[in-house]
Motif scaffolding. Structure first.
Motif, PDB file in Angstrom:
ATOM      1  N   ASN A 172     -12.497   8.494 -12.173  1.00 17.69           N
ATOM      2  CA  ASN A 172     -11.939   7.246 -11.600  1.00 17.69           C
ATOM      3  C   ASN A 172     -12.714   6.446 -10.415  1.00 17.69           C
ATOM      4  OD1 ASN A 172      -9.063   8.855 -12.489  1.00 17.69           O
ATOM      5  ND2 ASN A 172      -9.012   6.759 -13.029  1.00 17.69           N
TER       6      ASN A 172
ATOM      7  N   LEU B  72      -3.578   3.772  -1.450  1.00 23.28           N
ATOM      8  CA  LEU B  72      -3.558   3.270  -2.833  1.00 23.28           C
ATOM      9  C   LEU B  72      -3.015   1.837  -2.691  1.00 23.28           C
ATOM     10  CD1 LEU B  72      -3.971   3.636  -5.936  1.00 23.28           C
ATOM     11  CD2 LEU B  72      -1.571   4.377  -5.952  1.00 23.28           C
ATOM     12  N   SER B  73      -3.785   0.917  -3.003  1.00 24.15           N
ATOM     13  CA  SER B  73      -3.633  -0.318  -2.885  1.00 24.15           C
ATOM     14  C   SER B  73      -3.478  -1.164  -4.273  1.00 24.15           C
ATOM     15  CB  SER B  73      -4.214  -1.096  -2.030  1.00 24.15           C
ATOM     16  OG  SER B  73      -3.964  -2.620  -1.806  1.00 24.15           O
ATOM     17  N   GLY B  74      -2.570  -1.509  -4.798  1.00 23.98           N
ATOM     18  CA  GLY B  74      -2.732  -1.810  -6.143  1.00 23.98           C
ATOM     19  C   GLY B  74      -2.988  -0.635  -7.109  1.00 23.98           C
ATOM     20  N   ASN B  75      -3.987  -0.739  -7.852  1.00 24.39           N
ATOM     21  CA  ASN B  75      -4.835   0.194  -8.467  1.00 24.39           C
ATOM     22  C   ASN B  75      -6.009   0.751  -8.115  1.00 24.39           C
ATOM     23  OD1 ASN B  75      -3.032   0.122 -10.794  1.00 24.39           O
ATOM     24  ND2 ASN B  75      -4.033  -1.618 -11.653  1.00 24.39           N
ATOM     25  N   THR B  76      -6.183   0.464  -6.874  1.00 23.34           N
ATOM     26  CA  THR B  76      -7.353   0.947  -6.014  1.00 23.34           C
ATOM     27  C   THR B  76      -7.128   1.936  -4.859  1.00 23.34           C
ATOM     28  OG1 THR B  76      -8.641  -1.003  -6.425  1.00 23.34           O
ATOM     29  CG2 THR B  76      -9.557   0.214  -4.853  1.00 23.34           C
TER      30      THR B  76
ATOM     31  N   LYS C  53       0.909  -1.288   0.000  1.00 20.53           N
ATOM     32  CA  LYS C  53      -0.078   0.099   0.118  1.00 20.53           C
ATOM     33  C   LYS C  53       0.994   1.341   0.028  1.00 20.53           C
ATOM     34  CE  LYS C  53      -0.562   0.199   4.785  1.00 20.53           C
ATOM     35  NZ  LYS C  53      -1.782   0.299   6.013  1.00 20.53           N
TER      36      LYS C  53
ATOM     37  N   MET D 188      -5.751  11.050 -10.142  1.00 26.15           N
ATOM     38  CA  MET D 188      -6.910  10.553 -10.888  1.00 26.15           C
ATOM     39  C   MET D 188      -7.809  11.738 -10.474  1.00 26.15           C
ATOM     40  SD  MET D 188      -7.509   6.877  -8.791  1.00 26.15           S
ATOM     41  CE  MET D 188      -6.320   5.595  -8.245  1.00 26.15           C
TER      42      MET D 188
ATOM     43  N   VAL E 106     -10.490   3.662  -9.132  1.00 27.41           N
ATOM     44  CA  VAL E 106      -9.607   3.033  -9.407  1.00 27.41           C
ATOM     45  C   VAL E 106      -8.919   3.454 -10.857  1.00 27.41           C
ATOM     46  CG1 VAL E 106      -9.552   0.463 -10.575  1.00 27.41           C
ATOM     47  CG2 VAL E 106     -11.103   0.932  -8.834  1.00 27.41           C
ATOM     48  N   LYS E 107      -7.689   3.025 -10.981  1.00 26.58           N
ATOM     49  CA  LYS E 107      -6.948   3.533 -12.146  1.00 26.58           C
ATOM     50  C   LYS E 107      -7.311   2.614 -13.384  1.00 26.58           C
ATOM     51  CE  LYS E 107      -2.920   5.780 -10.112  1.00 26.58           C
ATOM     52  NZ  LYS E 107      -1.637   6.173 -10.341  1.00 26.58           N
TER      53      LYS E 107
END
Length: 126
Positions: free
Chosen positions: A71, A22-26, A2, A67, A125-126
């Protein structure tokens, strides 16, 4: 893994949390209330002004994560008086394209931090 997202363009957290994670793209954005990040004062002149300040705070957090409102996939709106829903919804709606607006729930609650009228959190989400 994260990544912590914090920006001086939104209010600093008032507890043991961050503006967003931010965790991954979320991106998970903590609930925002109507603190003006420049003055650290609450904007409570009207429900429209209060909601606008909340949305501008969310916009700043989204920007810090590269973002936009496009998004956003989920919003949660907490309000202290369901009779203010129409005005809150009118301001909120100006920040989204109707065709691509996120999923959302709106919940009336007994109290909110600092006894404000509206608090909004988001997932993007990206």
């Amino acid at each position: 893994m994260k990544t912590i997202i914090n920006t001086p363009n939104a209010p600093a957290p008032i507890g043991p949390y961050n503006q967003a994670v931010l965790s991954g793209n979320t991106l998970y954005i903590s609930g925002q209330i109507a603190f003006d990040p420049k003055t650290n004062e609450l904007v409570l002149d009207s429900i429209a002004a209060e909601t606008t300040r909340v949305m501008e705070n969310l916009k700043a957090v989204l920007a810090a994560a590269n973002m936009t409102f496009e998004n956003v996939v989920k919003s949660t709106i907490f309000i202290s008086d369901m009779n203010q829903f129409g005005e809150i919804n009118s301001v909120y709606g100006t920040y989204f394209n109707t065709e691509t607006a996120p999923a959302r729930e709106t919940v009336e609650v007994a109290n909110l931090p600092k006894f404000v009228n509206v608090e909004i959190s988001m997932i993007a989400v990206k």
